[in-house]
Design a protein around this motif. Sequence first.
Motif, PDB file in Angstrom:
ATOM      1  N   TRP A   1       0.818  -1.214   0.000  1.00 32.69           N
ATOM      2  CA  TRP A   1       0.000   0.000   0.000  1.00 32.69           C
ATOM      3  C   TRP A   1       0.848   1.259   0.000  1.00 32.69           C
ATOM      4  O   TRP A   1       0.441   2.288  -0.537  1.00 32.69           O
ATOM      5  CB  TRP A   1      -0.945  -0.014   1.190  1.00 32.69           C
ATOM      6  CG  TRP A   1      -2.043  -1.035   1.087  1.00 32.69           C
ATOM      7  CD1 TRP A   1      -2.444  -1.886   2.064  1.00 32.69           C
ATOM      8  CD2 TRP A   1      -2.886  -1.310  -0.040  1.00 32.69           C
ATOM      9  NE1 TRP A   1      -3.472  -2.675   1.616  1.00 32.69           N
ATOM     10  CE2 TRP A   1      -3.764  -2.341   0.333  1.00 32.69           C
ATOM     11  CE3 TRP A   1      -2.970  -0.792  -1.329  1.00 32.69           C
ATOM     12  CZ2 TRP A   1      -4.723  -2.858  -0.539  1.00 32.69           C
ATOM     13  CZ3 TRP A   1      -3.926  -1.310  -2.206  1.00 32.69           C
ATOM     14  CH2 TRP A   1      -4.784  -2.326  -1.798  1.00 32.69           C
ATOM     15  N   ASP A   2       2.036   1.207   0.591  1.00 35.23           N
ATOM     16  CA  ASP A   2       2.900   2.384   0.553  1.00 35.23           C
ATOM     17  C   ASP A   2       3.185   2.803  -0.882  1.00 35.23           C
ATOM     18  O   ASP A   2       3.192   3.989  -1.205  1.00 35.23           O
ATOM     19  CB  ASP A   2       4.224   2.101   1.270  1.00 35.23           C
ATOM     20  CG  ASP A   2       4.211   2.583   2.713  1.00 35.23           C
ATOM     21  OD1 ASP A   2       3.146   3.041   3.176  1.00 35.23           O
ATOM     22  OD2 ASP A   2       5.254   2.497   3.370  1.00 35.23           O
ATOM     23  N   LYS A   3       3.431   1.830  -1.733  1.00 35.93           N
ATOM     24  CA  LYS A   3       3.735   2.150  -3.127  1.00 35.93           C
ATOM     25  C   LYS A   3       2.524   2.752  -3.820  1.00 35.93           C
ATOM     26  O   LYS A   3       2.658   3.625  -4.689  1.00 35.93           O
ATOM     27  CB  LYS A   3       4.193   0.890  -3.864  1.00 35.93           C
ATOM     28  CG  LYS A   3       4.613   1.149  -5.304  1.00 35.93           C
ATOM     29  CD  LYS A   3       5.166  -0.103  -5.946  1.00 35.93           C
ATOM     30  CE  LYS A   3       5.584   0.166  -7.393  1.00 35.93           C
ATOM     31  NZ  LYS A   3       6.125  -1.058  -8.042  1.00 35.93           N
ATOM     32  N   GLU A   4       1.343   2.303  -3.448  1.00 33.41           N
ATOM     33  CA  GLU A   4       0.130   2.793  -4.094  1.00 33.41           C
ATOM     34  C   GLU A   4      -0.280   4.172  -3.588  1.00 33.41           C
ATOM     35  O   GLU A   4      -0.793   4.992  -4.353  1.00 33.41           O
ATOM     36  CB  GLU A   4      -1.025   1.806  -3.853  1.00 33.41           C
ATOM     37  CG  GLU A   4      -0.791   0.422  -4.417  1.00 33.41           C
ATOM     38  CD  GLU A   4      -0.571   0.421  -5.917  1.00 33.41           C
ATOM     39  OE1 GLU A   4      -1.081   1.332  -6.603  1.00 33.41           O
ATOM     40  OE2 GLU A   4       0.120  -0.491  -6.401  1.00 33.41           O
ATOM     41  N   PHE A   5      -0.087   4.432  -2.294  1.00 28.49           N
ATOM     42  CA  PHE A   5      -0.691   5.620  -1.691  1.00 28.49           C
ATOM     43  C   PHE A   5       0.302   6.645  -1.161  1.00 28.49           C
ATOM     44  O   PHE A   5      -0.089   7.768  -0.849  1.00 28.49           O
ATOM     45  CB  PHE A   5      -1.629   5.199  -0.553  1.00 28.49           C
ATOM     46  CG  PHE A   5      -2.699   4.242  -0.987  1.00 28.49           C
ATOM     47  CD1 PHE A   5      -3.475   4.499  -2.109  1.00 28.49           C
ATOM     48  CD2 PHE A   5      -2.934   3.065  -0.282  1.00 28.49           C
ATOM     49  CE1 PHE A   5      -4.463   3.614  -2.523  1.00 28.49           C
ATOM     50  CE2 PHE A   5      -3.924   2.175  -0.686  1.00 28.49           C
ATOM     51  CZ  PHE A   5      -4.689   2.449  -1.809  1.00 28.49           C
ATOM     52  N   ARG A   6       1.582   6.294  -1.035  1.00 28.87           N
ATOM     53  CA  ARG A   6       2.576   7.238  -0.531  1.00 28.87           C
ATOM     54  C   ARG A   6       3.225   7.988  -1.686  1.00 28.87           C
ATOM     55  O   ARG A   6       3.581   7.397  -2.703  1.00 28.87           O
ATOM     56  CB  ARG A   6       3.649   6.511   0.279  1.00 28.87           C
ATOM     57  CG  ARG A   6       4.717   7.444   0.865  1.00 28.87           C
ATOM     58  CD  ARG A   6       5.786   6.659   1.606  1.00 28.87           C
ATOM     59  NE  ARG A   6       5.274   6.079   2.830  1.00 28.87           N
ATOM     60  CZ  ARG A   6       5.176   6.729   3.987  1.00 28.87           C
ATOM     61  NH1 ARG A   6       5.568   7.997   4.076  1.00 28.87           N
ATOM     62  NH2 ARG A   6       4.703   6.130   5.054  1.00 28.87           N
ATOM     63  N   ALA A   7       3.386   9.297  -1.525  1.00 26.80           N
ATOM     64  CA  ALA A   7       4.037  10.112  -2.546  1.00 26.80           C
ATOM     65  C   ALA A   7       5.532   9.796  -2.594  1.00 26.80           C
ATOM     66  O   ALA A   7       6.126   9.383  -1.592  1.00 26.80           O
ATOM     67  CB  ALA A   7       3.826  11.594  -2.252  1.00 26.80           C
TER      68      ALA A   7
END
Length: 207
Positions: free
Chosen positions: A52-58
């Motif tokens: 999810w970090d890759k999907e939602f973190r800038a």
Amino acid sequence: MTSPRNVATRPTANQLSDDSSMEILSVLSLSVRCNGAGPAGLDKLQASLSPWDKEFRAAKPKHTPSLELHVVDQQSFDIYDMKKPFNMGGTDTNEGLLSSELDWLDGQLEKLFATDFRANDDYTIPFKWNGARSRTVVLYSDESVAAFPKLVLGIQDVLSNAKQDWIIYLQTDDVQPEFAVWVYPDKVVVTHEYAGTVRSLVDSQEG
């Protein structure tokens, strides 16, 4: 198999074996079974799922946190609470993906608060959510209220590192002083009613 994320889509075996579907489904969590076993291509697809970090973190912070206060009238303050969903457009039709984005944001906020505070004693992030890119955090204790400047800057750091813009409705309940603010990634929005209280909290930290 891993536990499914908050997406209800169930791809077919043909979709799973088609490499062209990998990118389309990269953010989906799967719960698939064919005759007791996963269909061909499932392992490859599961390995390709992005955290999810890759999907939602800038890729890098989009804003600089700031305790600068913006004082507005009540009508302006209420617009994203009662009249208009914040940062929602016609492309935000995947409720499951938006829910997963919310889960990611909640996880970042929980990590921030868990460092010094206890959930349900010092603060809470209510289960209820209005479906927009806005979230509520409630402070319950003297300790969490006293940490207002530190918490705001921490919340802003979380928001600044999100791909999508979010805002946080931060309020007190059953503790003094009473206040409610909107925390943006780079400012704090407050009504005239609570401006003096919030300014005192900010000044006490700076002093």
